[in-house]
Write a protein that holds these residues in place. Structure first.
Motif, PDB file in Angstrom:
ATOM      1  N   GLY A 118      55.959  42.211  41.521  1.00  0.00           N
ATOM      2  CA  GLY A 118      54.947  41.390  42.372  1.00  0.00           C
ATOM      3  C   GLY A 118      55.023  41.499  43.783  1.00  0.00           C
ATOM      4  N   THR A 160      49.695  35.087  43.477  1.00  0.00           N
ATOM      5  CA  THR A 160      48.866  35.568  42.411  1.00  0.00           C
ATOM      6  C   THR A 160      48.996  36.861  41.754  1.00  0.00           C
ATOM      7  N   HIS A 161      48.812  36.658  40.285  1.00  0.00           N
ATOM      8  CA  HIS A 161      49.060  37.870  39.531  1.00  0.00           C
ATOM      9  C   HIS A 161      47.999  37.621  38.425  1.00  0.00           C
ATOM     10  N   ASP A 162      47.225  38.746  38.008  1.00  0.00           N
ATOM     11  CA  ASP A 162      46.268  38.876  36.808  1.00  0.00           C
ATOM     12  C   ASP A 162      45.698  37.434  36.680  1.00  0.00           C
ATOM     13  N   GLY A 163      44.975  36.987  37.818  1.00  0.00           N
ATOM     14  CA  GLY A 163      44.179  35.682  37.725  1.00  0.00           C
ATOM     15  C   GLY A 163      44.814  34.500  37.767  1.00  0.00           C
ATOM     16  N   GLY A 164      46.234  34.393  37.420  1.00  0.00           N
ATOM     17  CA  GLY A 164      46.899  33.185  37.503  1.00  0.00           C
ATOM     18  C   GLY A 164      47.392  32.902  39.136  1.00  0.00           C
ATOM     19  N   ARG A 165      47.641  31.653  39.306  1.00  0.00           N
ATOM     20  CA  ARG A 165      48.385  31.402  40.657  1.00  0.00           C
ATOM     21  C   ARG A 165      49.411  30.140  40.455  1.00  0.00           C
TER      22      ARG A 165
END
Length: 124
Positions: A28, A42-47
């Motif tokens: 990340g 933030t990663h793949d739309g999640g926070r």
């Protein structure tokens, strides 16, 4: 289902060192501070968002709560665990291990006492 997870911290500088290191171990990127002083990953739309409580009271960890994070491989799980311990986290439950259901998992408490787990997906 979830748009984000928000946790509290009493020391955002310490939290940032911990989460930057543990998420880097998973491939990340470092977190960013928003205009309201919240640390955001933030990663793949999640926070994952980390903040000092807006009510001015001390942040406390959720008793019985666990935040689960996906890892691509067992080596990522071990790297995450090692980075966390090196940056103020506490290893809990068991060392990184493969479970009978085929997932490889590790657990830590972050510096504020929030319980985290990183795991691979079970073999198909």
């Amino acid at each position: 289902m979830f748009t984000h997870v928000m946790i509290g911290s009493n020391d955002l500088k310490r939290a940032r060192a911990f989460y930057d290191a543990t998420f880097a171990a998973l491939g990340g990127v470092p977190g960013e501070m928003d205009s309201r002083g919240r640390l955001i990953y933030t990663h793949d739309g999640g926070r994952l968002m980390i903040t000092t409580p807006i009510n001015g009271e001390p942040a406390t960890a959720a008793n019985g709560g666990t935040i689960g994070i996906a890892a691509a491989s067992p080596s990522h799980v071990v790297a995450w665990h090692d980075a966390g311990v090196s940056h103020g986290g506490t290893s809990i439950e068991s060392p990184p291990t493969e479970r009978p259901n085929g997932v490889f998992v590790a657990y830590l408490l972050d510096p504020d006492g929030n319980k985290l787990t990183v795991r691979t997906q079970a073999a198909p």
